[in-house]
Design an enzyme around this catalytic site. Structure first.
Site, PDB file in Angstrom:
ATOM      1  N   GLU A 271       0.830  -1.209   0.000  1.00  0.00           N
ATOM      2  CA  GLU A 271       0.000   0.000   0.000  1.00  0.00           C
ATOM      3  C   GLU A 271       0.868   1.263   0.000  1.00  0.00           C
ATOM      4  OE1 GLU A 271      -2.244  -0.459   3.612  1.00  0.00           O
ATOM      5  OE2 GLU A 271      -3.192  -2.304   2.953  1.00  0.00           O
ATOM      6  N   PRO A 272       1.675   1.473  -1.031  1.00  0.00           N
ATOM      7  CA  PRO A 272       2.549   2.640  -1.015  1.00  0.00           C
ATOM      8  C   PRO A 272       1.778   3.934  -1.286  1.00  0.00           C
ATOM      9  CG  PRO A 272       2.752   1.503  -3.107  1.00  0.00           C
ATOM     10  CD  PRO A 272       1.809   0.688  -2.275  1.00  0.00           C
ATOM     11  N   GLY A 273       2.081   4.974  -0.561  1.00  0.00           N
ATOM     12  CA  GLY A 273       1.485   6.284  -0.833  1.00  0.00           C
ATOM     13  C   GLY A 273       2.605   7.253  -1.168  1.00  0.00           C
ATOM     14  N   ARG A 310       2.694  19.552   7.118  1.00  0.00           N
ATOM     15  CA  ARG A 310       3.719  18.608   7.580  1.00  0.00           C
ATOM     16  C   ARG A 310       4.831  19.246   8.421  1.00  0.00           C
ATOM     17  NH1 ARG A 310       6.642  15.670   5.011  1.00  0.00           N
ATOM     18  NH2 ARG A 310       6.224  13.783   6.227  1.00  0.00           N
ATOM     19  N   CYS A 353      -1.661  32.924  11.591  1.00  0.00           N
ATOM     20  CA  CYS A 353      -1.403  33.466  12.927  1.00  0.00           C
ATOM     21  C   CYS A 353      -1.034  32.377  13.905  1.00  0.00           C
ATOM     22  CB  CYS A 353      -2.642  34.220  13.402  1.00  0.00           C
ATOM     23  SG  CYS A 353      -3.116  35.444  12.208  1.00  0.00           S
ATOM     24  N   TYR A 382       0.587  13.886   1.307  1.00  0.00           N
ATOM     25  CA  TYR A 382       0.099  14.505   2.537  1.00  0.00           C
ATOM     26  C   TYR A 382       0.245  16.037   2.485  1.00  0.00           C
ATOM     27  CZ  TYR A 382       0.523   9.613   3.665  1.00  0.00           C
ATOM     28  OH  TYR A 382       0.421   8.240   3.614  1.00  0.00           O
TER      29      TYR A 382
HETATM   30  N1  LLP Z   1      -1.499   1.814   4.533  1.00  0.00           N
HETATM   31  C1  LLP Z   1      -1.995   2.200   5.722  1.00  0.00           C
HETATM   32  C2  LLP Z   1      -2.863   1.304   6.478  1.00  0.00           C
HETATM   33  C3  LLP Z   1      -1.666   3.485   6.228  1.00  0.00           C
HETATM   34  O1  LLP Z   1      -2.154   3.861   7.394  1.00  0.00           O
HETATM   35  C4  LLP Z   1      -0.819   4.331   5.466  1.00  0.00           C
HETATM   36  C5  LLP Z   1      -0.488   5.672   5.950  1.00  0.00           C
HETATM   37  C6  LLP Z   1      -0.338   3.877   4.237  1.00  0.00           C
HETATM   38  C7  LLP Z   1      -0.701   2.606   3.791  1.00  0.00           C
HETATM   39  C8  LLP Z   1       0.531   4.703   3.331  1.00  0.00           C
HETATM   40  O2  LLP Z   1       1.753   5.048   3.899  1.00  0.00           O
HETATM   41  P1  LLP Z   1       2.872   5.774   2.997  1.00  0.00           P
HETATM   42  O3  LLP Z   1       3.338   4.776   1.989  1.00  0.00           O
HETATM   43  O4  LLP Z   1       2.262   6.965   2.370  1.00  0.00           O
HETATM   44  O5  LLP Z   1       3.956   6.178   3.953  1.00  0.00           O
HETATM   45  N2  LLP Z   1       0.487  12.397   7.339  1.00  0.00           N
HETATM   46  C9  LLP Z   1       1.742  11.718   7.615  1.00  0.00           C
HETATM   47  C10 LLP Z   1       1.711  10.281   7.153  1.00  0.00           C
HETATM   48  C11 LLP Z   1       0.569   9.489   7.756  1.00  0.00           C
HETATM   49  C12 LLP Z   1       0.486   8.113   7.202  1.00  0.00           C
HETATM   50  C13 LLP Z   1      -0.767   7.450   7.595  1.00  0.00           C
HETATM   51  N3  LLP Z   1      -0.915   6.120   7.076  1.00  0.00           N
HETATM   52  C14 LLP Z   1       2.878  12.480   6.938  1.00  0.00           C
HETATM   53  O6  LLP Z   1       2.605  13.515   6.335  1.00  0.00           O
HETATM   54  O7  LLP Z   1       4.042  12.098   7.053  1.00  0.00           O
END
Ligand code: LLP
Length: 425
Positions: A271-273, A310, A353, A382
């Site tokens: 599940e890459p984001g 962030r 502010c 994000y």
């Molecule tokens: N799968 C699940 C169940 C998750 O909770 C997340 C992210 C991902 C996949 C994707 O993770 P990634 O590959 O994007 O790292 N807002 C924070 C990051 C929060 C991530 C929440 N879950 C930031 O800006 O660093």
């Protein structure tokens, strides 16, 4: 940096000058590179699929515009959704419901009902009560719910305290012992079929050991499950180059995760984001004013923490550089450029502010002047998706660049949008 580079003293996104995009759409603006998205998606897919059959479920929460989801869906991507809203987005973008996994610790009845009716691939379940509830709703609808048990492997992934998810301190997943008890009772759940086991360690996770240990625990657990379990879902969290940190490549992540899954004869889901979207987007703001107080110099932009939270929320580092400049950056993000120079440290701030509304403290960058455009890099993940209307500020415009063309994929909000949901008595 894939999709972005400096040429002739100007920042380009693909084949277009960023300043030309901004002349058309104004600031603040998120600008994304279509090819950066697709190249990153294809590289992660290839790295994993070379080792074992892997479904890539792009994590919608990192960057959710439907036009981007559409491009990824067309490239073959599945999606990791954490709300019915995200499932709705993905389906609107043309996603295959059989490639959607649904995570989240507190899925509501109406979300579960919606996802069951849309016939998604997996419900990643995070508590026994959730399984009981999904079983009940599936029974009422006369369908069988495909579930996955999210294990909390109790692994410290050595990431920011606010983004670690795989330890017992965190609300996520089910601990090993309780998960085993749940599985021993799985035959009581007549309307659920256990199809997978999953985890998500945190994000970003730059430790390969954390993944291999986690996957080993998932496979141990899968060994105690009925043989209806087809999928091992290792979650997301793969690293992204924000600055100069050492991050493993996709191939290394794949090696740490995929071989054991293949040996166990299971299909892999990841599940890459951030690792797909992070470096595919920038946020551009315009310097409104500069000032000095004798100790510090400040450049105040029209982009703020409501646009990109962030730095304020996680003390996150984002590389910052002017859009038009004769000085090239000296950064790992632009290995192709020879940069350097001695620059006056400046705090690059937003207009909001709050003292935490700072994008970069004492950054040694070319001296900013009123009217300069400034790019905040690695903002594709994000960034817009966590933006808000705080301080009653309209959300930024989103633009997708493709070669020499660009398209507005979300218009800038206006004042009517700001008040749209309010009921004037
Ligand atoms: N799968 C699940 C169940 C998750 O909770 C997340 C992210 C991902 C996949 C994707 O993770 P990634 O590959 O994007 O790292 N807002 C924070 C990051 C929060 C991530 C929440 N879950 C930031 O800006 O660093």
């Amino acid at each position: 940096m894939l999709g972005f580079t400096y040429r002739d003293d100007e920042l380009f996104c693909e084949g277009i000058r960023v300043k030309d995009i901004i002349s058309a759409v104004g600031t603040p603006a998120y600008i994304y590179s279509k090819s950066a998205f697709l190249t990153r998606y294809n590289s992660i897919s290839q790295a994993f699929n070379e080792l074992t059959e892997t479904l890539i479920c792009f994590s919608i929460k990192s960057c959710s515009n439907i036009n981007i989801l559409k491009e990824l869906a067309e490239a073959g991507s599945g999606f990791d959704a954490v709300s019915a809203g995200e499932i709705y987005r993905a389906l609107t973008a043309g996603a295959d419901p059989k490639k959607i996994v649904f995570a989240g610790v507190a899925k509501t009845d109406s979300e579960i009902e919606y996802a069951l009716k849309e016939d998604i691939l997996l419900f990643n379940c995070e508590s026994e009560e959730e399984v009981i509830n999904i079983d009940r709703i599936a029974g009422e609808l006369g369908v069988k719910a495909p579930i996955s048990i999210r294990i909390n492997p109790d692994i410290d992934a050595q990431t920011h305290a606010k983004t670690t998810t795989g330890t017992k301190e965190n609300k996520f997943g089910i601990d090993f012992a309780r998960a085993m008890q749940l599985v021993s009772r799985i035959s009581h759940f007549k309307n659920c079929i256990i199809k997978g086991v999953d985890m998500h360690l945190g994000s970003p996770v730059n430790s390969l050991e954390a993944y291999s240990e986690g996957v080993e625990r998932l496979l141990d657990f899968a060994g105690t499950c009925p043989d209806t379990v087809e999928y091992i879902d290792a979650g997301g969290g793969f690293g992204l180059l924000y600055d100069e940190e050492e991050i493993p490549g996709f191939r290394e992540y794949a090696e740490a995760i995929a071989s054991e899954v293949q040996a166990a004869g299971k299909k892999l889901i990841i599940e890459p984001g951030r690792s797909i979207s992070g470096n595919a987007g920038i946020l551009v703001g315009e310097v409104q004013y500069t000032k000095s107080n004798g100790i510090k110099h400040f450049a105040m932009l029209d982009a703020g923490m409501n646009d990109l939270i962030r730095p304020a929320m996680y003390d996150a580092y984002h590389f910052i550089w002017p859009v038009s400049t004769t000085e090239m950056p000296d950064s790992e993000l632009f290995p192709e450029l020879i940069g350097g120079g001695i620059f006056m440290p400046q705090d690059v701030t937003g207009p909001i502010c709050e003292s935490s509304d700072i994008f970069g403290k004492e950054r040694e960058i070319p001296e900013l002047q009123r009217g300069d455009l400034v790019a905040i890099f690695s903002a594709g993940a994000y960034g817009f998706s966590m933006s808000s209307n705080y301080n009653t500020r309209p959300k930024a415009v989103e633009v997708l660049a493709d070669g020499e063309q660009f398209t507005v994929i979300r218009r800038r909000e206006n004042w009517d949008d700001l008040l749209a949901g309010e009921i004037k008595l």
